[in-house]
Design an enzyme around this catalytic site. Structure first.
Site, PDB file in Angstrom:
ATOM      1  CG  ASN A 169      -0.223  -0.204   2.524  1.00  0.00           C
ATOM      2  OD1 ASN A 169       0.551  -1.147   2.662  1.00  0.00           O
ATOM      3  ND2 ASN A 169      -0.470   0.647   3.494  1.00  0.00           N
ATOM      4  CB  CYS A 229      -4.130   2.496   8.899  1.00  0.00           C
ATOM      5  SG  CYS A 229      -5.420   1.880   7.818  1.00  0.00           S
TER       6      CYS A 229
END
Length: 400
Positions: free
Chosen positions: A153, A327
């Protein structure tokens, strides 16, 4: 007049397809029934879930009964790892993953370590790639699970998942892959049986937040993750998110219908963008593999700047990007992914990730590069480290 937004953070989340929004709306209103009920209104939701399950399964070559809907990709990762650890603990307590996984995997493994499991964290090469040879060297007789993400990611690197899974499966070990970033962007298939479990999330492909899925091969002994009712074949209790599941299936339909054409379009835009950045902004470097890379992903480190400062200044220009995983936003420590691939801490602090989407245009990328040049120049002008660096460079040039 409201400023137009240039959205380049599609790895964090994506705008929903209008078709997906339209598909889910009736299940909030006239088709609101609980799918566990025994009446016609309930059966509408039940049929919608099973239709969605069939659609999702087809996108990865799975059987419908091997798809379990979850509340997120994070839940799917947790479920896969914790359930295998519990179900197969009599066989062994060794798990293998990598240092560059999403925290949904890393923190789950750390939790298992506190319960007495042994976890090996593989270090990738400088591009973020894990080789089958490196994985093979750490497999042991008590290894019960290997969990390696399909595509990273933060740096966009695509792992050789087919080869890694084959090495593992040939030795009777289960292989799980976090495919949250890869699903809908790469051709994925579980038909050969080497991938035992696969996690994905709806909001990364134009679906809603709050729904994902876990593929589980029919021969895997999977323990229930949420206890309660009999939903999801008694393995994941809780009333199903019917609107979200329906919208997930519609988003998958829209995504896979145009997947190859969109991949090529984003690849060409990305290459153009990377070339402009590297050529026009001094002391910038691409992170991750240049060739084994998601088509929509461009991540850089810019020396002598703080990535968070640049992001704030980009935001004032209406440009959305990120410093890595959504996150971990707000953390002061450099990215665990960047340090794992050998990027020095002081360079890693200048990380910026740009991820393209179906609405991204060449004009938007041109505006972004032009603004980045201005911002990086402005931030570096305030940096004493950059001034010292330029002074040393000048002295070296004069000495020559």
């Amino acid at each position: 007049m409201e400023k137009k937004i240039i959205y380049l953070d599609n790895a964090a989340t994506t705008p929903m397809y209008p078709e997906a929004v339209e598909a889910m709306m009736p299940y909030f209103t006239e088709r609101f029934g609980n799918p566990s009920g025994q009446y016609s209104l309930a059966n509408e939701g039940k049929r919608a879930i099973e239709s969605a399950r069939k659609q999702i399964a087809a996108t990865i070559g799975a059987r419908p009964e091997e798809i379990y809907f979850t509340g997120s990709g994070t839940e799917a990762d947790n479920w896969a790892i914790k359930a295998v650890a519990q179900a197969y603990r009599d066989k062994g307590r060794h798990i293998i993953t990598t240092k560059i996984e999403h925290h949904a995997v890393l923190h789950t493994c750390e939790a298992l370590e506190r319960e007495g499991y042994r976890v090996t964290y593989l270090t990738p090469d400088e591009d973020g790639v894990i080789s089958p040879e490196k994985l093979l060297r750490v497999l042991t007789p008590d290894t019960i699970l290997v969990s390696i993400m399909t595509a990273n990611n933060e740096i966009g690197t695509i792992e050789p998942i087919d080869e890694l899974a084959k090495v593992v499966t040939e030795r009777g070990i289960l292989f799980h892959t976090d495919a949250v970033q890869a699903y809908g962007k790469l051709p994925l298939s579980v038909e050969d049986g080497n991938i035992a479990m696969l996690s994905a999330s709806a909001h990364k492909i134009g679906g809603p937040k709050g729904v994902g899925f876990l593929y589980v091969h029919r021969e895997v002994r999977l323990q229930p993750f949420v206890h309660g009712g009999a939903q999801e074949k008694k393995r994941r209790a809780g009333t199903e998110n019917v609107p979200g599941i329906v919208a997930f299936a519609k988003a998958a339909e829209c995504t896979f219908k145009n997947r190859e054409a969109e991949e090529q379009r984003e690849y060409e835009l990305r290459e153009y963008f990377i070339e402009r950045v590297l050529q026009e902004i001094p002391y910038s470097r691409l992170t991750g593999s240049r060739t084994r890379r998601l088509a929509n992903h461009a991540s850089f480190c810019f020396q002598f700047v703080e990535g968070e400062t640049v992001l704030i200044m980009l935001d004032t220009e209406g440009i959305c990007a990120s410093s890595g995983s959504a996150c971990t936003t707000g953390q002061t420590e450099p990215s665990h992914v960047l340090t794992a691939i050998g990027i020095p801490e002081e360079v890693a602090h200048g990380a910026i990730r740009f991820t393209l989407g179906r609405d991204t245009t060449k004009d938007q990328l041109d505006v972004t590069v032009d603004k980045m040049k201005e911002i990086v120049t402005r931030v570096r002008a305030m940096s004493p480290y950059y001034a010292k660096f330029l002074s040393r460079e000048a002295k070296e040039a004069n000495r020559v």
